[in-house]
Design a protein around this motif. Sequence first.
Motif, PDB file in Angstrom:
ATOM      1  N   LEU A  21     -23.303  26.340 -11.817  1.00 45.53           N
ATOM      2  CA  LEU A  21     -23.424  25.351 -10.728  1.00 45.53           C
ATOM      3  C   LEU A  21     -22.958  23.985 -11.220  1.00 45.53           C
ATOM      4  CD1 LEU A  21     -26.948  25.670  -9.009  1.00 45.53           C
ATOM      5  CD2 LEU A  21     -24.746  26.343  -8.030  1.00 45.53           C
ATOM      6  N   THR A  22     -22.301  23.239 -10.353  1.00 42.91           N
ATOM      7  CA  THR A  22     -21.871  21.876 -10.696  1.00 42.91           C
ATOM      8  C   THR A  22     -22.014  20.946  -9.511  1.00 42.91           C
ATOM      9  OG1 THR A  22     -20.011  22.963 -11.802  1.00 42.91           O
ATOM     10  CG2 THR A  22     -19.978  20.576 -11.780  1.00 42.91           C
ATOM     11  N   VAL A 206     -25.212  25.015   6.691  1.00 44.35           N
ATOM     12  CA  VAL A 206     -24.584  26.002   5.816  1.00 44.35           C
ATOM     13  C   VAL A 206     -23.922  25.282   4.652  1.00 44.35           C
ATOM     14  CG1 VAL A 206     -22.789  27.779   5.646  1.00 44.35           C
ATOM     15  CG2 VAL A 206     -24.036  27.513   7.776  1.00 44.35           C
ATOM     16  N   ILE A 207     -24.079  25.825   3.436  1.00 42.75           N
ATOM     17  CA  ILE A 207     -23.201  25.366   2.362  1.00 42.75           C
ATOM     18  C   ILE A 207     -22.432  26.576   1.855  1.00 42.75           C
ATOM     19  CG2 ILE A 207     -24.634  23.385   1.660  1.00 42.75           C
ATOM     20  CD1 ILE A 207     -25.511  25.023  -0.765  1.00 42.75           C
ATOM     21  N   VAL A 208     -21.162  26.353   1.542  1.00 39.75           N
ATOM     22  CA  VAL A 208     -20.354  27.434   0.993  1.00 39.75           C
ATOM     23  C   VAL A 208     -20.108  27.117  -0.473  1.00 39.75           C
ATOM     24  CG1 VAL A 208     -18.198  28.727   1.169  1.00 39.75           C
ATOM     25  CG2 VAL A 208     -19.196  27.705   3.217  1.00 39.75           C
ATOM     26  N   LEU A 209     -20.506  28.047  -1.353  1.00 41.90           N
ATOM     27  CA  LEU A 209     -20.297  27.860  -2.787  1.00 41.90           C
ATOM     28  C   LEU A 209     -19.106  28.698  -3.238  1.00 41.90           C
ATOM     29  CD1 LEU A 209     -23.886  28.177  -4.346  1.00 41.90           C
ATOM     30  CD2 LEU A 209     -22.526  26.097  -4.156  1.00 41.90           C
ATOM     31  N   ALA A 210     -18.311  28.124  -4.132  1.00 41.67           N
ATOM     32  CA  ALA A 210     -17.268  28.899  -4.806  1.00 41.67           C
ATOM     33  C   ALA A 210     -17.223  28.381  -6.229  1.00 41.67           C
ATOM     34  CB  ALA A 210     -15.920  28.708  -4.116  1.00 41.67           C
ATOM     35  N   MET A 211     -17.339  29.265  -7.186  1.00 44.04           N
ATOM     36  CA  MET A 211     -17.373  28.917  -8.605  1.00 44.04           C
ATOM     37  C   MET A 211     -18.323  27.754  -8.903  1.00 44.04           C
ATOM     38  SD  MET A 211     -13.362  29.454  -9.300  1.00 44.04           S
ATOM     39  CE  MET A 211     -13.394  29.248 -11.068  1.00 44.04           C
ATOM     40  N   GLY A 212     -19.502  27.838  -8.296  1.00 40.11           N
ATOM     41  CA  GLY A 212     -20.565  26.890  -8.604  1.00 40.11           C
ATOM     42  C   GLY A 212     -20.490  25.549  -7.887  1.00 40.11           C
TER      43      GLY A 212
END
Length: 315
Positions: A21-22, A206-212
């Motif tokens: 996560l970042t 909604v949150i969309v995560l991609a590679m943290g």
Amino acid sequence: MRHPRIEVAGLGKDYAQVTALTGVNLRAEAGAVLAVLGHNGAGKTTLIDILGTRTRPTAGSARVCGFDVVTDGHEVRRHIGMTGQFVAVDDNLSARGNLVLIARLLGASTRQAKARAVELVESFGLAEAADRPARTYSGGMRRRLDLAAGLVGAPEVLFLDEPTTGLDPVSRSGLWEIVTRLAAAGTTVVLTTQYLEEADRLADQVIVLAMGRIVAEGTPERLKAGIGRRTATLTFADPQATRHAACALERLALRPVPDERARTVTAPVAAAGEITGLVRTLDRLGIGIADLTVTEPTLDDVYLSLHRTSWAGHE
Ligand SMILES: Nc1ncnc2c1ncn2[C@@H]1O[C@H](COP(=O)(O)OP(=O)(O)OP(=O)(O)O)[C@@H](O)[C@H]1O
């Protein structure tokens, strides 16, 4: 002072080899349903685990019900419910037995624990199976029991990690109903999912995560508007009707893609009105539609559209 139920700033988690996560920021209020969308490995479980005090962040801060997840972990745990690993359901006990046991562990008297178990088995549709061992339950019943177990302490925030993965459509919609009811009663629900449809049905955020990283956020409507379109697939009786239909849809400025061998025409559509207009036009021209399906955008469409936007920005 009233705190937001969830308040996250600059949250990060590094493992030895991977940054999970970042720079995650988010906030959710009482009664909100927050969906965390992302493919495998995007960082969804890591986020839930940090908020549920199962793992510590390596950067930033997170508060749940006003309590810091690192320094006030005990308080956080008193205010939350988690399904799955956190609340272990004993397969040899019945639904009622499990729920009474959990309530007792949380400090309720025997009488209070029994009353809470009755309330939960009834509201989760488990009354008939309440007294047989959980190992005899179907997948959907088992998931409902997990959920009920997470709610024994009437938590202010409920975390659901992929709650409907592997469930049949009936069990899935039953679970969606329960989540909607809980939120209406003021529980904040945070759920992870790989299905845009699920986020659309349940979430107001909604949150969309991609590679943290958070790569998109907002209401489901805003997210879908960003992707734009659903796809209509029309099937016709023969290749000639297929050709005619494609020409007619082109005149409606719909960018149809005909497949004469399959006798189908697919076209991106936006509002429901566009579908009605399309059906009316073909009907007026005497072109019979054998079948019509409309496909909603998927998580992949969100990613594709985000890629397109970021490529456009680099051109
Ligand atoms: N304990 C750990 N040690 C090392 N790396 C980990 C650990 N837990 C998770 N990761 C890595 O962190 C990244 C995010 O994992 P996470 O489980 O949060 O993703 P996810 O979105 O929940 O995926 P899934 O949908 O598969 O559950 C992945 O690359 C994963 O391999």
